[in-house]
Design a protein around this motif. Structure first.
Motif, mmCIF file in Angstrom:
data_model
loop_
_atom_site.group_PDB
_atom_site.id
_atom_site.type_symbol
_atom_site.label_atom_id
_atom_site.label_comp_id
_atom_site.label_asym_id
_atom_site.label_seq_id
_atom_site.Cartn_x
_atom_site.Cartn_y
_atom_site.Cartn_z
ATOM 1 N N LYS A 255 0.636 -1.013 0.329
ATOM 2 C CA LYS A 255 0.314 0.069 -0.247
ATOM 3 C C LYS A 255 1.048 1.602 -0.009
ATOM 4 O O LYS A 255 0.624 2.376 -0.433
ATOM 5 C CB LYS A 255 -0.754 0.024 1.306
ATOM 6 N N ALA A 256 2.153 1.148 0.513
ATOM 7 C CA ALA A 256 2.743 2.378 0.762
ATOM 8 C C ALA A 256 3.706 2.576 -0.832
ATOM 9 O O ALA A 256 4.019 3.630 -0.959
ATOM 10 C CB ALA A 256 3.330 2.319 1.695
ATOM 11 N N VAL A 257 4.376 1.247 -1.159
ATOM 12 C CA VAL A 257 4.633 1.802 -2.842
ATOM 13 C C VAL A 257 3.634 2.248 -3.174
ATOM 14 O O VAL A 257 3.385 3.054 -4.503
ATOM 15 C CB VAL A 257 4.301 0.312 -3.324
ATOM 16 N N GLU A 258 2.020 2.135 -3.812
ATOM 17 C CA GLU A 258 0.966 2.580 -4.272
ATOM 18 C C GLU A 258 1.175 4.004 -3.951
ATOM 19 O O GLU A 258 1.153 5.310 -4.657
ATOM 20 C CB GLU A 258 -0.120 2.027 -4.336
ATOM 21 N N SER A 259 0.661 3.823 -2.868
ATOM 22 C CA SER A 259 0.326 5.159 -2.150
ATOM 23 C C SER A 259 1.437 6.581 -2.396
ATOM 24 O O SER A 259 1.433 7.941 -2.416
ATOM 25 C CB SER A 259 -0.363 5.471 -1.314
#
Length: 850
Positions: free
Chosen positions: A231-235
């Motif tokens: 999720k951190a990679v995406e956001s």
């Protein structure tokens, strides 16, 4: 407890006799016959062979399974079992069960896969060494092993010993890798999986460890990636690494940018096919055994191929169902799938898998008995004994099984569906759904007759996503499970079927394994390695793939009325291939994103995991690999590995040479003028009683020059044993002549320089080394350099040096490189390749590293 005794008054066969009989069994398929004789025929330590063909093996297995069946109500007969497994047609026990069931000559486990670890913290040398010994003890019994390194303190952490600070994870990766290579020598089994959490502060070092040539060559590596990281990679948010990774109040905490580490993972996977990725939260969330985590079933790592996530000391035996055999009237317009027979055989397969657990418990009792009878001191035997007692406990408590499938692609082709199409994917998903429901129903029936696994608790499982999916699909099954329990804690997997698949191609009439890669054409008979002209096929990248496609395509032609005696020209064959169900179903044709989405849908009906490698062409971009990984996570896959064609052979660099540079044959660009400083490997070896040392200068990980001689020469090459790398520095003497120095860093980081490598060795060695270095610098392929060295006609006094140089350089030959003009010492095959510096026979699997 039953302890098997060696067979008496039994017929034995020579290797050649068994080969000839197996050749008849496999209808003339040389490769299948040699694989079976070398890997699976019953034999003792003296080389006596007790089985002439797989029929004998299948009778052995059927007899043992029937013996276990008599312990329970409604037993299957030996004849019934034999008919299910004969000719590899319906049910195929995988490697360890096939080798070990009914085998009185080897004290070995029937499990294909193990995971080891600690119940609590194992961050001590005692814990690290205990894991090392357990790994070796399992590998010597033929088991593949996985374990996780997240418990080890990150680099620089304070420790209460003379080192003062921790070295981190990477040195222990090398330790465990070396142990694997040691126990796996001479063709013995020894596969290893090392994993680490992305949350660990040393995760990046772990990811980079295998990128250095020759490092951690005895292990597969995978990263446990959690949802928060993805999720951190995406956001674009920050991500926190910590140690301990699961602690509410960690000792070490580091906030970092996940995008940089994600790009590193993608780049390394694109470049070298590692690390693999384990979507850990998906694994744990879906895991039925983790409903019993507090009872010792907390999943910590996977087996080497990634299809069996396991808790410490649990293991799994594997069995495959041949999907192609349930297609009636295959490859014809009337083809149909026999669902009733498929379901019936799933019930039988699950029952036999449960029998194999009883056989495994007998094997473990035999191992424990041997350990107790061994003459060593009890203190020396303690770790090994406790290891097997722990494994026995997990097998009894969970009774885990591993039913999988083979020939899925061929099943679709036989039904007239193309692999990767929407229609084909929908059918494959339905097959796995039916398999899951039928296997779980069989386990419930077994619980009714034989009793549930001891720790079964329906309350623990009631919110598990996989169990809820079964409940929705078949409420009646769920109700029966509430009433009777279940015999096995987890049941299903999709594992690579390996050589057992290859053997079943001619015994059952059709190749049951789909290897959808055919790129070049050869005019050869697949059983004639001298390339006798016979039949023109589109073929794959390996001899195995060629044999596979020959049988598969030939059968399709027979069914569809094409004349096999006709001498087709290439254009005619091209048109025929376009008509076959394999056309446009190669690994380069299949939509990669569709494939991972299909994998995610199938994963919903597999309670363990799926071992799938996404094959991609050489020119695929890193960005697409990244998209594929993100899509796999979103699709619900538990893991994914990408293999880009040629990625195992090293970095591919631009084809446009820069000024003053020469292009090496493997794509590495070498400068025409030697750089002042080169990275270097130190290689030590022994020939007879002489100890030698080599300093190998590298550019982009490829050998560029070599210096070698006696390591205990009177002038002295005095560097510590732990110094395995450094730099070779070109310097100038006062008179303008050049010399070469070696420089390395000691453990405190201080530089130590040994001046004048060129003066340290015998002048004759130095002159030959200059000649060899010249061939390296001007782009001769490394395997050709090795062949050149081996062909040199030198005085006997220098032959030892010559052999040592060849051994030192072999380690740099890219994996998969074919070895020319050499024969296997085991089976005389000329079908050899280099693998991790060793000559490996692709026919019989034997390996020579000297």
């Amino acid at each position: 407890m039953k302890v098997e005794k060696q067979l008496e008054n039994t017929v034995t066969y020579t290797s050649e006799e068994a080969y000839e009989e197996s050749l008849r069994y496999f209808k003339g398929d040389d490769l299948a016959a040699r694989v079976w004789v070398n890997k699976y025929a019953l034999k003792d330590s003296y080389g006596n062979i007790y089985e002439a063909s797989p029929d004998d093996m299948h009778k052995r297995i059927a007899a043992e399974l029937a013996r276990i069946e008599t312990r329970y109500p409604n037993p299957m007969t030996e004849v019934e079992i034999f008919e299910l497994i004969r000719n590899f047609k319906y049910i195929i026990p995988q490697g360890s069960p096939m080798t070990g069931i009914g085998n009185p000559y080897q004290i070995a486990s029937l499990s294909n896969c193990f995971v080891i670890g600690h119940d609590g913290s194992g961050d001590s040398y005692g814990g690290i060494m205990k894991i090392d010994q357990e790994q070796v003890q399992l590998m010597k019994r033929r088991g593949g092993v996985g374990h996780d390194l997240s418990h080890i303190r990150p680099k620089g952490s304070p420790v209460k010993n003379s080192a003062l600070t921790s070295t981190g994870i990477v040195p222990f990766m090398e330790r465990y890798s070396n142990s694997t290579r040691e126990v796996a020598q001479d063709g013995r089994r020894g596969a290893l999986m090392l994993s680490v959490s992305i949350k660990h502060p040393d995760a990046e070092d772990f990811i980079n460890a295998k990128m250095e040539q020759g490092k951690v060559t005895g292990a597969n590596v995978s990263v446990r990636i959690d949802d928060a990281f993805m999720k951190a990679v995406e956001s674009g948010d920050r991500y926190v690494q910590q140690y301990p990774v699961d602690a509410a109040d960690p000792v070490t905490r580091k906030e970092m940018d996940p995008s940089a580490l994600w790009k590193k993972i993608i780049h390394n996977a694109w470049r070298s096919a590692e690390p693999g990725i384990l979507f850990w939260d998906t694994i744990i969330r879906e895991s039925v055994p983790d409903c019993y985590a507090d009872l010792g079933f907390k999943t910590v790592s996977t087996n080497p191929c990634g299809e069996i996530p396991l808790c410490p000391y649990d293991s799994c035996r594997l069995l495959a169902i041949n999907l192609l055999s349930y297609v009636e009237e295959p490859f014809s317009q009337s083809a149909w799938f026999n669902w009733d027979l498929f379901k019936k055989h799933i019930h039988a397969a699950q029952r036999l898998m449960d029998d194999i657990i009883d056989l495994e418990l007998e094997k473990i009792d035999g191992i424990i008995l041997k350990i107790n009878q061994d003459p060593e001191d009890e203190e020396l035997k303690r770790t090994e004994l406790n290891l097997w007692l722990n494994i026995k406990d997990k097998a009894e408590q969970g009774r885990r099984t591993g039913i999988g499938i083979t020939a899925e692609g061929d099943m679709l082709a036989a039904m007239g569906m193309r692999y990767g199409s929407d229609e084909g994917s929908e059918f494959a998903i339905e097959v796995h759904k039916v398999l899951a429901i039928a296997a779980y129903r069989a386990s419930v029936y077994a619980a009714k007759e034989r009793g549930a696994f001891p720790i079964f608790d329906v309350e623990r499982e009631k919110n598990n996503p996989f169990i809820l999916r079964l409940k929705e699909a078949d409420p009646e099954l769920y109700f029966e499970m509430l009433t009777h329990g279940r015999r096995n804690i987890a049941l299903l997997t999709i594992a690579p079927t390996g050589t057992t698949s290859l053997m079943s191609q001619t015994s059952s009439g059709i190749e049951p394994v789909f290897m959808p890669v055919y790129k070049r054409r050869r005019k050869v008979n697949p059983n004639d390695k001298d390339a006798r002209v016979d039949f023109v096929d589109e073929v794959g990248d390996s001899w195995e793939e060629y044999v596979v496609f020959h049988h598969r395509f030939k059968h399709w032609m027979e069914v569809n009325g094409h004349d096999l005696t006709k001498n087709y020209d290439q254009n005619e064959l091209d048109e025929l291939v376009k008509l076959s169900p394999y056309y446009k179903a190669t690994s380069n044709d299949v939509d990669y994103l569709k494939k991972v989405k299909m994998q995610g849908e199938i994963q919903k009906w597999v309670d363990h995991s799926i071992s799938v490698t996404i094959n991609m062409p050489n020119d695929v971009t890193e960005e697409l690999v990244g998209e594929l990984y993100l899509a796999a996570w979103k699709a619900g896959c538990k893991g994914v590995t990408v293999y880009r064609d040629g990625s195992r052979s090293g970095v591919l660099i631009s084809n446009e040479p820069k000024e003053q540079e020469e292009v090496h044959s493997e794509g590495v660009i070498f400068p025409t003028e030697r750089p002042a400083i080169l990275e270097a490997d130190v290689v030590r070896f022994q020939n007879n009683k002489d100890k030698w040392i080599a300093f190998i200068g590298l550019i982009d990980g490829k050998p560029y020059e070599i210096f070698t001689g006696f390591s205990d020469d009177e002038d002295g090459i005095l560097i510590p044993r732990w110094a395995n790398d450094g730099f070779i520095i070109k310097s100038r003497e006062a008179d303008g002549s050049s010399r070469y120095d070696f420089q390395y860093k000691n453990k405190r980081g201080h530089k130590t320089t040994i001046e004048g490598l060129s003066y340290k060795f015998n002048p004759e060695y130095w002159n030959y080394a200059k000649l060899i270095s010249s061939t390296l610098r001007h782009g001769m392929a490394i395997e050709k350099v090795v062949e050149l060295i081996n062909s040199l006609q030198l005085d006997e006094s220098i032959n030892t040096w010559k052999n040592g140089v060849a051994r030192a350089l072999k380690r740099y030959v890219p994996d998969g490189t074919e070895a020319k003009r050499q024969k296997c010492q085991n089976c005389n095959s000329t079908n050899l390749m280099y693998q991790e510096g060793c000559l490996t026979c692709k026919d019989c699997g034997s390996s020579k590293c000297g």
